[in-house]
Each structure stands twice: as structure tokens, then as C-alpha cells.
Design an enzyme around this catalytic site. Structure first.
Site, PDB file in Angstrom:
ATOM      1  CG  HIS A 207      32.216  84.049  18.743  1.00 50.21           C
ATOM      2  ND1 HIS A 207      31.375  84.988  18.200  1.00 50.21           N
ATOM      3  CD2 HIS A 207      31.907  83.993  20.056  1.00 50.21           C
ATOM      4  CE1 HIS A 207      30.602  85.491  19.157  1.00 50.21           C
ATOM      5  NE2 HIS A 207      30.896  84.909  20.290  1.00 50.21           N
TER       6      HIS A 207
HETATM    7  C1  UD1 Z   1      32.166  83.443  25.554  1.00 53.57           C
HETATM    8  C2  UD1 Z   1      30.671  83.398  25.849  1.00 53.57           C
HETATM    9  C3  UD1 Z   1      29.895  83.778  24.588  1.00 53.57           C
HETATM   10  C4  UD1 Z   1      30.352  85.127  24.078  1.00 53.57           C
HETATM   11  C5  UD1 Z   1      31.862  85.158  23.895  1.00 53.57           C
HETATM   12  C6  UD1 Z   1      32.288  86.553  23.570  1.00 53.57           C
HETATM   13  C7  UD1 Z   1      30.009  81.735  27.545  1.00 53.57           C
HETATM   14  C8  UD1 Z   1      29.335  80.455  27.765  1.00 53.57           C
HETATM   15  N1  UD1 Z   1      30.234  82.056  26.246  1.00 53.57           N
HETATM   16  O1  UD1 Z   1      32.445  82.483  24.553  1.00 53.57           O
HETATM   17  O2  UD1 Z   1      28.522  83.874  24.903  1.00 53.57           O
HETATM   18  O3  UD1 Z   1      29.738  85.360  22.838  1.00 53.57           O
HETATM   19  O4  UD1 Z   1      32.512  84.753  25.118  1.00 53.57           O
HETATM   20  O5  UD1 Z   1      33.463  86.585  22.829  1.00 53.57           O
HETATM   21  O6  UD1 Z   1      30.340  82.437  28.464  1.00 53.57           O
HETATM   22  N2  UD1 Z   1      40.261  81.608  24.454  1.00 53.57           N
HETATM   23  C9  UD1 Z   1      41.483  82.220  24.227  1.00 53.57           C
HETATM   24  N3  UD1 Z   1      41.732  83.389  24.848  1.00 53.57           N
HETATM   25  C10 UD1 Z   1      40.862  83.973  25.701  1.00 53.57           C
HETATM   26  C11 UD1 Z   1      39.641  83.341  25.938  1.00 53.57           C
HETATM   27  C12 UD1 Z   1      39.361  82.161  25.296  1.00 53.57           C
HETATM   28  O7  UD1 Z   1      42.314  81.719  23.474  1.00 53.57           O
HETATM   29  O8  UD1 Z   1      41.169  85.059  26.223  1.00 53.57           O
HETATM   30  C13 UD1 Z   1      39.951  80.334  23.742  1.00 53.57           C
HETATM   31  C14 UD1 Z   1      40.239  79.109  24.586  1.00 53.57           C
HETATM   32  O9  UD1 Z   1      40.658  78.094  23.695  1.00 53.57           O
HETATM   33  C15 UD1 Z   1      38.877  78.754  25.138  1.00 53.57           C
HETATM   34  C16 UD1 Z   1      37.938  79.193  24.015  1.00 53.57           C
HETATM   35  O10 UD1 Z   1      38.556  80.332  23.440  1.00 53.57           O
HETATM   36  O11 UD1 Z   1      38.749  77.403  25.453  1.00 53.57           O
HETATM   37  C17 UD1 Z   1      36.545  79.536  24.480  1.00 53.57           C
HETATM   38  O12 UD1 Z   1      36.566  80.546  25.498  1.00 53.57           O
HETATM   39  P1  UD1 Z   1      35.302  80.727  26.499  1.00 53.57           P
HETATM   40  O13 UD1 Z   1      35.525  81.898  27.373  1.00 53.57           O
HETATM   41  O14 UD1 Z   1      35.002  79.430  27.170  1.00 53.57           O
HETATM   42  O15 UD1 Z   1      34.089  80.999  25.560  1.00 53.57           O
HETATM   43  P2  UD1 Z   1      33.917  81.952  24.308  1.00 53.57           P
HETATM   44  O16 UD1 Z   1      33.822  81.108  23.080  1.00 53.57           O
HETATM   45  O17 UD1 Z   1      34.922  83.038  24.347  1.00 53.57           O
HETATM   46  N1  UDP Z   2      34.390  93.028  18.371  1.00 54.50           N
HETATM   47  C1  UDP Z   2      35.656  93.633  18.302  1.00 54.50           C
HETATM   48  N2  UDP Z   2      36.620  93.034  17.524  1.00 54.50           N
HETATM   49  C2  UDP Z   2      36.385  91.896  16.810  1.00 54.50           C
HETATM   50  C3  UDP Z   2      35.097  91.289  16.875  1.00 54.50           C
HETATM   51  C4  UDP Z   2      34.125  91.883  17.675  1.00 54.50           C
HETATM   52  O1  UDP Z   2      35.896  94.676  18.912  1.00 54.50           O
HETATM   53  O2  UDP Z   2      37.304  91.420  16.119  1.00 54.50           O
HETATM   54  C5  UDP Z   2      33.370  93.637  19.239  1.00 54.50           C
HETATM   55  C6  UDP Z   2      32.111  94.065  18.526  1.00 54.50           C
HETATM   56  O3  UDP Z   2      32.211  95.398  18.113  1.00 54.50           O
HETATM   57  C7  UDP Z   2      31.026  93.876  19.582  1.00 54.50           C
HETATM   58  C8  UDP Z   2      31.571  92.796  20.485  1.00 54.50           C
HETATM   59  O4  UDP Z   2      32.957  92.650  20.158  1.00 54.50           O
HETATM   60  O5  UDP Z   2      30.852  95.038  20.362  1.00 54.50           O
HETATM   61  C9  UDP Z   2      30.860  91.489  20.267  1.00 54.50           C
HETATM   62  O6  UDP Z   2      31.496  90.493  21.009  1.00 54.50           O
HETATM   63  P1  UDP Z   2      31.398  88.959  20.649  1.00 54.50           P
HETATM   64  O7  UDP Z   2      30.971  88.787  19.238  1.00 54.50           O
HETATM   65  O8  UDP Z   2      32.672  88.350  21.080  1.00 54.50           O
HETATM   66  O9  UDP Z   2      30.310  88.436  21.676  1.00 54.50           O
HETATM   67  P2  UDP Z   2      28.691  88.385  21.679  1.00 54.50           P
HETATM   68  O10 UDP Z   2      28.178  89.752  21.428  1.00 54.50           O
HETATM   69  O11 UDP Z   2      28.284  87.379  20.637  1.00 54.50           O
HETATM   70  O12 UDP Z   2      28.381  87.859  23.031  1.00 54.50           O
END
Ligand code: UD1
Ligand code: UDP
Length: 366
Positions: A207
Site C-alpha cells: 500500500h
Molecule cells: C498512511 C500513511 C502510511 C501508513 C498508512 C497506514 C502518511 C503519509 N502515510 O498512508 O505511512 O503506512 O497510512 O495504513 O501518513 N483512503 C480511504 N479511506 C480511508 C483513508 C484513505 O479510502 O479511511 C484512501 C483515499 O483514497 C486516500 C488514500 O487512501 O487518498 C490514501 O490515504 P492517506 O491517509 O493519505 O495515506 P495512506 O496511504 O493511508
Molecule cells: N492490518 C490489519 N488488516 C489488514 C492489513 C493490516 O489489521 O488487512 C494491520 C496489521 O496487523 C498491522 C497494521 O495493520 O498491525 C499495519 O498497518 P499498515 O500496513 O496499514 O501500516 P504501516 O505499518 O505500514 O504504517
């Protein structure tokens, strides 16, 4: 303590990794409030974790939602400042490296509030990653730096952060895994529901912006994972984050037959999927740690990792996201000896963090 600890959080991994600290506050009657930025808002990334981890509803949700980095962080800062003035916390606690962490760190450091950073001192040494900038800023404006390992402590010292501010606690992800893996074994039916009982499968998550926002890299990841799965007779199960789902559609990428995409999973189901997997392919920080804790070999599809401990103990290998490299990485890790030691602590990080914060406010009278 006079004021509460305010937990500033906004995304899935922060909810999971702060849960053990919040539970400790509750058990020890330490006052706290929860301020949610609203960075994650879809049920599958947000409320499902509050429910499953038995966390109280946030006191305030800023409902900032998605946007460019500047928009999202700026909007959080503006809204957060007003709320923190009302909440009057003694300490703001943030966890990890998201934009919510950056906003919480800047807001607290501009007010008369101390800041604690959980998971301090991690570095990928890749400043193109937004997360690297966020964690560096948070570390350098924090009063309390909770480093998960001695390696992260050394990194902070190398950057000139005073030793007195740093406490090595272990990573709260261990607390979360230990607390929930038995519950998951009892309550989750995900393995039979997905028809995976008795089968070999790989679990994949991808992701990160640097991977899925780049069409070429995302295609290579899909091809590499599918080819590796085929070579081992393993289906690849891919719970897909909304960012990746969006990009898949926008690039019109085809998902190879070997890969089964499923919606983002609840924590207990995801823990089961990790624990039973033959191997995990990921670009997630938390998933690299959990694979290592659960004794499942991991292939990290990135140029760098801020979790070198997983590689040092032999639990993880780093693969540039191209198909051939991924296939080779999987071949290497499926032959790995899985008897490594968990480098992330004993599962009592939450207790250490709260003890440190409380001790500093209620010094023992001599
Ligand atoms: C963010 C974090 C990343 C982390 C991830 C955890 C930053 C810069 N990045 O990335 O480090 O690994 O969260 O999962 O903070 N969206 C939805 N529903 C939601 C949230 C997001 O559909 O509830 C979609 C939207 O299209 C949005 C995209 O996901 O534009 C990205 O969301 P965003 O919060 O900007 O970053 P993540 O990729 O989730
Ligand atoms: N996780 C979850 N469901 C999923 C994918 C991940 O519960 O479908 C949990 C996973 O166990 C871990 C956390 O989400 O604890 C990791 O989050 P993510 O990969 O979104 O973010 P990152 O750790 O890269 O910031």
C-alpha cells in the site's frame, strides 16, 4: 498528573500500536483523552479496530480526511490547536510516522505541552519517503522518546538527542500481538471462511505510496508475487488497502489469477492470516514486525527498511520491487530457518511508557 495524556492518532497502525498504551492508562487510572485526526475514516481502516481492540470512542474526531500532504497536515494542525487548548493535556503522545504524527508533534511543540513519541529512532535513510520526514521531525521535537530497540536508541544518540530523553521500551506491536493472538485463535474463522485450511498460501500487503502510486512498480509487485506463488504452489492472499485499490483501478492493472484480493481485514482475522501463512510479502512497517514476532518468513518489497532488526535475525529480506528480485527473495526466505529471536521486546512496552510518563510527574518524595 494534573492534565491528561492526550493520544493523537489517525490511522490503522496507530490505533493498533497505541491500544496497549491506552489499555495501560485505563488499568492504572491514569487520565487520558483520545484525539483522532480522521486521516483514516473508512470503517475497515478505523472503527473496526476501536471495536475489536475494545478502545473507547475518541473524545474528538477532527474528520480531516484525505488530501495532499500539505492540505491534510495543515488542516490537522489548524483544527488540533483549538482542541488541544480545550483539552489542556500535560503530554501529547504520538506513535509512528504518519501525517497525523507530524501534525500532533508540531501542534504540541508550539504549545506549552510536552510531546512523547512512541516508536522513536526508526530510520530508513530515504528522505523521499514522507514517513521518514515525519519521524525525524517528531523525534527532534519530543521530550520523551520511546525507542523500541537499542539500535533505535543509538540512532537517536547519533543525531544528538540527549540520552535522558530516551527510554528503550520494546515495540508496543509485541504487546498487541501477545494480547490478541490467542483471542484470534479462538474467535476468528477467517482461515476456513477463505477456504485456506490445510493449504499453503502467501499473505501479501502492498500500500505504500512509493510502490502503488508508481504504475511500473505496482505491476512488478503483482507479477513477482504471482510468479513466486506459482513456483511454490501457493495462492497469494492480498487484503487490499483503499489507496492500492484506487491505484489498481486508475492504472487499469490486471491482477494475476494466482493472487486473490480481499477487503482490508479486521485485526484478529489479519493476525490469523499472518500466523498461518507460509510466507508474507509486504511493504508495511507493522507487518514486517508482526511476521518476525510470529515466526513467519517475510519478504519486504521496498528499497529500504527502518526495521533492520528483522533482517539481522534472519526473519526478513529486502527486495527491490521488480518481479525477478521478488521471486528470488521468496525462494531464499522459504528455505529460511524460522527459529529466530524476536528483537522487539517482551510485550510490556505499554507499561514502560506509562510508567515513565507518570514517574516524571509524581517523583518519589525523599
Ligand atoms: C498512511 C500513511 C502510511 C501508513 C498508512 C497506514 C502518511 C503519509 N502515510 O498512508 O505511512 O503506512 O497510512 O495504513 O501518513 N483512503 C480511504 N479511506 C480511508 C483513508 C484513505 O479510502 O479511511 C484512501 C483515499 O483514497 C486516500 C488514500 O487512501 O487518498 C490514501 O490515504 P492517506 O491517509 O493519505 O495515506 P495512506 O496511504 O493511508
Ligand atoms: N492490518 C490489519 N488488516 C489488514 C492489513 C493490516 O489489521 O488487512 C494491520 C496489521 O496487523 C498491522 C497494521 O495493520 O498491525 C499495519 O498497518 P499498515 O500496513 O496499514 O501500516 P504501516 O505499518 O505500514 O504504517
Amino acid at each position: 498528573m494534573n492534565g491528561p495524556i492526550t493520544f493523537v492518532l489517525g490511522t490503522r497502525p496507530e490505533i493498533i500500536k497505541l491500544a496497549p498504551v491506552i489499555h495501560t492508562c485505563r488499568e492504572r487510572d491514569v487520565p487520558y483523552t483520545i484525539l483522532h485526526t480522521g486521516q483514516h475514516y473508512s470503517e475497515t481502516l478505523d472503527s473496526v479496530f476501536f471495536n475489536q481492540l475494545e478502545l473507547p470512542e475518541p473524545d474528538v474526531n477532527l474528520a480531516v480526511g484525505s488530501g495532499s500532504h500539505g492540505e491534510q497536515t495543515g488542516e490537522m494542525l489548524i483544527r488540533m490547536e483549538r482542541v488541544l487548548e480545550d483539552m489542556a493535556p500535560e503530554v501529547v503522545l504520538v506513535q509512528g510516522d504518519t501525517n497525523s504524527v507530524l501534525a500532533g508533534a508540531i501542534a504540541a511543540s508550539k504549545m506549552d505541552v510536552e510531546l512523547g513519541h512512541v516508536e522513536a529512532g526508526l530510520r530508513s535513510f530515504d528522505r523521499d519517503m514522507p514517513e521518514e520526514i515525519n519521524r525525524i521531525v517528531a523525534d527532534h521535537v519530543s521530550t520523551y522518546l520511546f525507542a523500541p530497540t537499542d539500535g533505535s536508541r543509538r540512532q537517536l544518540l547519533d543525531e544528538g538527542i540527549p540520552e535522558a530523553r530516551i527510554t528503550v521500551t520494546g515495540n508496543t506491536v509485541v504487546d498487541a500481538v501477545y494480547r490478541n493472538q490467542e483471542i484470534a485463535r479462538r474467535r476468528s474463522n477467517v482461515i476456513p471462511e477463505l477456504g485456506l485450511r490445510g493449504t499453503e498460501y502467501f499473505l501479501m500487503t502492498a500500500h505504500r505510496a512509493e510502490n502503488v502510486d508508481d504504475e511500473g512498480r505496482f505491476r512488478e509487485i503483482l507479477q513477482g508475487a504471482a510468479q513466486a506463488g506459482q513456483a511454490h504452489g501457493a495462492e497469494v492472499i492480498y487484503p487490499i488497502h483503499p489507496r492500492a485499490r484506487d491505484r489498481l483501478e486508475a492504472f487499469d492493472l490486471e491482477v494475476p489469477d494466482q493472487i486473490r484480493t480481499i477487503p482490508p481485514q479486521e485485526y484478529l482475522d489479519f493476525l490469523r492470516l499472518e500466523a498461518e501463512a507460509t510466507l508474507i510479502l509486504t511493504d508495511s512497517g507493522g507487518v514486517q514486525e508482526e511476521a518476525c514476532i510470529l515466526g513467519v518468513p517475510c519478504v519486504t518489497m521496498r528499497d529500504s527498511t527502518e526495521r533492520p532488526e528483522t533482517i539481522d535475525v534472519g526473519a526478513n529480506t529486502l527486495c527491490r520491487p521488480d518481479a525477478d528480485t521478488i521471486v528470488r527473495g521468496v525462494a531464499e526466505m522459504t528455505n529460511a530457518d524460522t527459529e529466530w529471536e524476536n528483537p522487539f521486546g517482551d510485550g510490556n512496552a505499554g507499561g514502560r511508557i506509562v510508567a515513565e510518563l507518570v514517574a516524571d510527574r509524581n517523583p518519589v518524595v525523599q
